[in-house]
Design an enzyme around this catalytic site. Sequence first.
Site, mmCIF file in Angstrom:
data_model
loop_
_atom_site.group_PDB
_atom_site.id
_atom_site.type_symbol
_atom_site.label_atom_id
_atom_site.label_comp_id
_atom_site.label_asym_id
_atom_site.label_seq_id
_atom_site.Cartn_x
_atom_site.Cartn_y
_atom_site.Cartn_z
ATOM 1 N N ASP A 103 31.064 -39.658 -0.186
ATOM 2 C CA ASP A 103 32.361 -38.979 -0.333
ATOM 3 C C ASP A 103 32.072 -37.494 -0.154
ATOM 4 O O ASP A 103 31.210 -36.930 -0.855
ATOM 5 C CB ASP A 103 32.911 -39.263 -1.740
ATOM 6 N N LYS A 111 27.318 -26.864 5.038
ATOM 7 C CA LYS A 111 26.158 -26.308 4.335
ATOM 8 C C LYS A 111 24.963 -27.260 4.390
ATOM 9 O O LYS A 111 23.826 -26.840 4.629
ATOM 10 C CB LYS A 111 26.538 -26.013 2.876
ATOM 11 N N SER A 149 40.702 -29.646 12.263
ATOM 12 C CA SER A 149 41.743 -28.938 11.518
ATOM 13 C C SER A 149 43.097 -29.605 11.793
ATOM 14 O O SER A 149 43.151 -30.790 12.142
ATOM 15 C CB SER A 149 41.718 -27.467 11.940
ATOM 16 N N LYS A 205 44.016 -26.735 5.291
ATOM 17 C CA LYS A 205 43.637 -26.575 6.701
ATOM 18 C C LYS A 205 43.515 -25.091 7.076
ATOM 19 O O LYS A 205 42.676 -24.724 7.910
ATOM 20 C CB LYS A 205 44.626 -27.286 7.618
#
Length: 272
Positions: free
Chosen positions: A69, A129, A146, A164
Amino acid sequence: MRDLLSKDLLRGRNVFVSGGGSGVNLAIAQACAELGANVALCGRTEAKLKLATAALEALGVEAVYAVADVRDAVAVDSALEVAARHLGPMDAVVCGAAGNFLAPAERISSNGFRAVMDIDLLGSFHVAKASFEQLRTTAGNLLFVSGGQSQMPFVHQAHVSAAKAGVDQLMRTLALEWGPLGIRSNSIIPGPVSGTEGMRRLAETADADVWAGMVPLGRFARLEEIGTIAAILMSPLAAFVNGAQIVVDGGMSLSGSSAFNQAVLSAATPSD
Ligand code: COA
């Protein structure tokens, strides 16, 4: 349409797709695999991931999945590790996992707003990241999925519009910060796409013709049309594209969101 591209455009490259078990994200994974990429998927539902991975392997590439998740940074780290262990470092990473529901702002609970922010925005950050070191090794790139809500508000989409918009500013910031390290970052902004969960939810509010009528081209996108542009953006053909929002919506955004807003508001009963 994809026949117009070299089948080797992404040959030998590794692509990670979050939320890749279904919908637009799976279409992106399939486009990459058809162009030669090995693919790693992550998502919440193992059954969907298994099916998707088998379909990708059937295209003759290597494919692997990890259940994660995107709200869970540790699980995302581990999914990227699994991907690298099986395939090597990623050349491209799709931050695609998203959640959505239509609801008037006064009816969105704190938890509902947070769920969408956490999946779309925080989840995208986690994936970006976690992939940083791999992308630095390969001079790879990030592609954020997006939405039109990032540019203009849509009614009953307060949570998604906020999320978004954040995704696109995250993308732009990474384009600035990581561009000098050789990592490109871009967003794709799909319009309405046939056969997706998002369109199924929209169809509950108004007839499909109403939605298609908002698109100057008069129809929804086919899944493969979004996948193809995404794959090109992640390929060397887009080597100088960084910090861009690429709109693939048949021109829908040119007419604004008012037709959508009217359709949703008129479908909502006064007690809604
Ligand atoms: N209207 C108002 N609130 C809603 C809602 C709706 N239609 N659907 C969910 N919520 C609220 C829930 O009530 C809950 O808040 P609460 O605890 O205050 O009651 C909160 O959202 C979280 O819901 P939950 O189902 O527990 O979270 P989840 O993490 O399992 O699901 C969602 C996340 C809500 C985004 C869910 O819609 C989802 O999983 N979507 C993934 C698929 C998807 O949206 N695809 C389309 C992408 S464009």
